[in-house]
Design an enzyme around this catalytic site. Structure first.
Site, PDB file in Angstrom:
ATOM      1  N   ASP A  32       0.811  -1.209   0.000  1.00  0.00           N
ATOM      2  CA  ASP A  32       0.000   0.000   0.000  1.00  0.00           C
ATOM      3  C   ASP A  32       0.849   1.266   0.000  1.00  0.00           C
ATOM      4  O   ASP A  32       1.351   1.689   1.048  1.00  0.00           O
ATOM      5  CB  ASP A  32      -0.919  -0.026   1.231  1.00  0.00           C
ATOM      6  CG  ASP A  32      -1.796   1.195   1.282  1.00  0.00           C
ATOM      7  OD1 ASP A  32      -2.203   1.585   2.405  1.00  0.00           O
ATOM      8  OD2 ASP A  32      -2.060   1.780   0.227  1.00  0.00           O
ATOM      9  N   ASP A 216      -1.612   5.595  -5.205  1.00  0.00           N
ATOM     10  CA  ASP A 216      -1.993   4.747  -4.075  1.00  0.00           C
ATOM     11  C   ASP A 216      -2.313   3.322  -4.517  1.00  0.00           C
ATOM     12  O   ASP A 216      -3.434   3.029  -4.943  1.00  0.00           O
ATOM     13  CB  ASP A 216      -3.210   5.350  -3.348  1.00  0.00           C
ATOM     14  CG  ASP A 216      -3.558   4.572  -2.094  1.00  0.00           C
ATOM     15  OD1 ASP A 216      -4.532   4.939  -1.412  1.00  0.00           O
ATOM     16  OD2 ASP A 216      -2.858   3.586  -1.783  1.00  0.00           O
TER      17      ASP A 216
HETATM   18  C1  3AI Z   1      -9.762   8.882   7.274  1.00  0.00           C
HETATM   19  C2  3AI Z   1      -8.279   8.652   7.464  1.00  0.00           C
HETATM   20  C3  3AI Z   1      -7.461   9.641   6.643  1.00  0.00           C
HETATM   21  C4  3AI Z   1      -7.739   9.342   5.199  1.00  0.00           C
HETATM   22  C5  3AI Z   1      -5.969   9.506   6.934  1.00  0.00           C
HETATM   23  N1  3AI Z   1      -5.504   8.138   6.658  1.00  0.00           N
HETATM   24  C6  3AI Z   1      -4.737   7.933   5.563  1.00  0.00           C
HETATM   25  O1  3AI Z   1      -4.451   8.792   4.753  1.00  0.00           O
HETATM   26  C7  3AI Z   1      -4.226   6.520   5.372  1.00  0.00           C
HETATM   27  C8  3AI Z   1      -2.791   6.424   5.890  1.00  0.00           C
HETATM   28  N2  3AI Z   1      -4.249   6.184   3.936  1.00  0.00           N
HETATM   29  C9  3AI Z   1      -5.450   5.996   3.312  1.00  0.00           C
HETATM   30  O2  3AI Z   1      -6.501   6.029   3.912  1.00  0.00           O
HETATM   31  C10 3AI Z   1      -5.474   5.752   1.794  1.00  0.00           C
HETATM   32  C11 3AI Z   1      -5.167   7.070   1.154  1.00  0.00           C
HETATM   33  C12 3AI Z   1      -6.293   8.029   1.395  1.00  0.00           C
HETATM   34  S1  3AI Z   1      -5.858   9.631   0.915  1.00  0.00           S
HETATM   35  C13 3AI Z   1      -6.531  10.603   2.190  1.00  0.00           C
HETATM   36  N3  3AI Z   1      -4.514   4.784   1.320  1.00  0.00           N
HETATM   37  C14 3AI Z   1      -4.436   3.607   2.046  1.00  0.00           C
HETATM   38  C15 3AI Z   1      -5.653   2.721   1.890  1.00  0.00           C
HETATM   39  N4  3AI Z   1      -5.948   2.459   0.486  1.00  0.00           N
HETATM   40  C16 3AI Z   1      -5.340   1.432   2.642  1.00  0.00           C
HETATM   41  C17 3AI Z   1      -6.407   0.405   2.546  1.00  0.00           C
HETATM   42  C18 3AI Z   1      -6.159  -0.772   1.870  1.00  0.00           C
HETATM   43  C19 3AI Z   1      -7.116  -1.771   1.783  1.00  0.00           C
HETATM   44  C20 3AI Z   1      -8.356  -1.575   2.408  1.00  0.00           C
HETATM   45  C21 3AI Z   1      -8.623  -0.383   3.100  1.00  0.00           C
HETATM   46  C22 3AI Z   1      -7.645   0.601   3.177  1.00  0.00           C
HETATM   47  C23 3AI Z   1      -5.744   9.829   8.394  1.00  0.00           C
HETATM   48  O3  3AI Z   1      -5.321   8.909   9.143  1.00  0.00           O
HETATM   49  O4  3AI Z   1      -5.938  11.011   8.710  1.00  0.00           O
END
Ligand code: 3AI
Length: 324
Positions: A32, A216
């Protein structure tokens, strides 16, 4: 030194899973580039949530060391999340070994992960400033591997409905056509974030304002600004935004236009065949382009990455793209 590992798609290319060996135990993980925690289903995961997952048992590893009192908690953009405790162990991916890699053991996982039985955890490949471990933030596998790599890069070659690969430490020029087109990355938010300079629908003219995007590998679809999404689906007569389907759908018989994203001098084409993402079972099909939910940057997930060969260049803080 380098590594090459097969990335196998789940049904509908929902995710891509790669075998990772941790303390001699092999689990299939979701690589990821949108997060920076390496976490796994483990003996610390409640048995009701372990279901048919492959779990990691630190007690069976002679190289596992507990990081006493360390914890992690992560939330993802789709509302899923996980949390737990931390240790270190020897982690091997495609022949590339990192000793004393932080391995995060899940003591709680959200339902999306429990029911996704092929996915036994995530291997984060974003920048380490996104890692959630407390009280001391940990380095990603790729950051730890960097010094031993011939080239401080990893590449992604994801495919539709067939195995692709991730390579660490080298660029296999047989996997793409022509030259790589590099674009600078802003890693201040921890993502592989860069600027897209415009877009074109089908064989239309390239227009629109420039916008920010992240690469991503852990997101399934191509998530764009609502204005671009509307412009795109205005070209498909039966398209509608369906609450029940959770996004834009259209008649499966429709001819779906390509989308081109202009990245510097590079015109990244996503063929219509990839933008007709999946069948809903009622004669309508679900689009590969959907809304980014207005969070201020686009998320170029697997639908986009299947159409490009992508170089994640940690040494020069840049991304490289080429057609395949
Ligand atoms: C709501 C959370 C926000 C998005 C933010 N978190 C993130 O940006 C995290 C690190 N990354 C992610 O939520 C996203 C990128 C979002 S861009 C804001 N990538 C990882 C995601 N695809 C992983 C996954 C794989 C399979 C099943 C489900 C999820 C935070 O912690 O603030």
């Amino acid at each position: 030194v380098g590594g090459d590992v097969t990335a196998t798609p789940e049904s509908d290319d929902n995710e891509y899973l790669c075998p990772v060996t941790i303390g001699g135990q092999t689990l299939n993980l979701d690589f990821d580039s949108g997060s920076s925690d390496l976490w796994v289903f483990s003996t610390s995961t409640p048995s009701s949530e372990q279901q048919s997952h492959t779990i990691y048992n630190p007690a069976k590893s002679s190289t596992f060391k507990e990081l006493n009192g360390f914890t992690w908690q992560i939330s993802y953009g789709d509302g899923s999340g996980a949390s737990g405790t931390v240790g270190t162990d020897t982690v091997t991916v495609g022949g590339l070994t990192v000793k004393n890699q932080a391995v995060e053991l899940a003591t709680a996982v959200s339902s999306e992960f429990v029911t996704d039985s092929a996915n036994n955890g995530l291997l984060g490949l974003a920048w380490s400033n996104l890692n959630t471990v407390e009280p001391t933030q940990q380095q990603t596998f790729f950051a730890n591997a960097g010094p031993q790599l011939q080239q401080n890069v990893f590449t992604a070659d994801l495919r539709h409905d067939q195995p692709g690969s991730y390579d660490f430490g080298f660029i296999d020029t047989s996997k793409f056509q022509g030259n790589l087109n590099y674009v600078p990355v802003d890693n201040s938010q921890g993502f592989w974030q860069f600027t897209v300079d415009g877009y074109a629908v089908g064989d239309g003219a390239t227009g629109g304002n420039s916008f920010s995007a992240i690469a991503d590998t852990g997101t399934t679809l191509l998530l764009l600004d609502d204005n671009i999404v509307s412009d795109y689906y205005s070209q498909i007569s039966s398209a509608q935004n369906s609450n029940s389907a959770g996004g834009f759908v259209f008649d499966c018989t429709e001819d779906v236009p390509d989308l081109t994203l202009q990245i510097g001098d590079y015109a990244a084409v996503v063929p219509g065949s990839l933008l007709n993402f999946s069948q809903n079972g009622d004669g309508t099909c679900f689009g590969g382009i959907q809304s980014d939910g207005g969070q201020g940057f686009a998320i170029l997930g697997d639908v986009f990455l299947k159409a490009q060969f992508t170089v994640f260049d940690q040494g020069n803080v840049q991304l490289g793209f080429a057609p395949k």
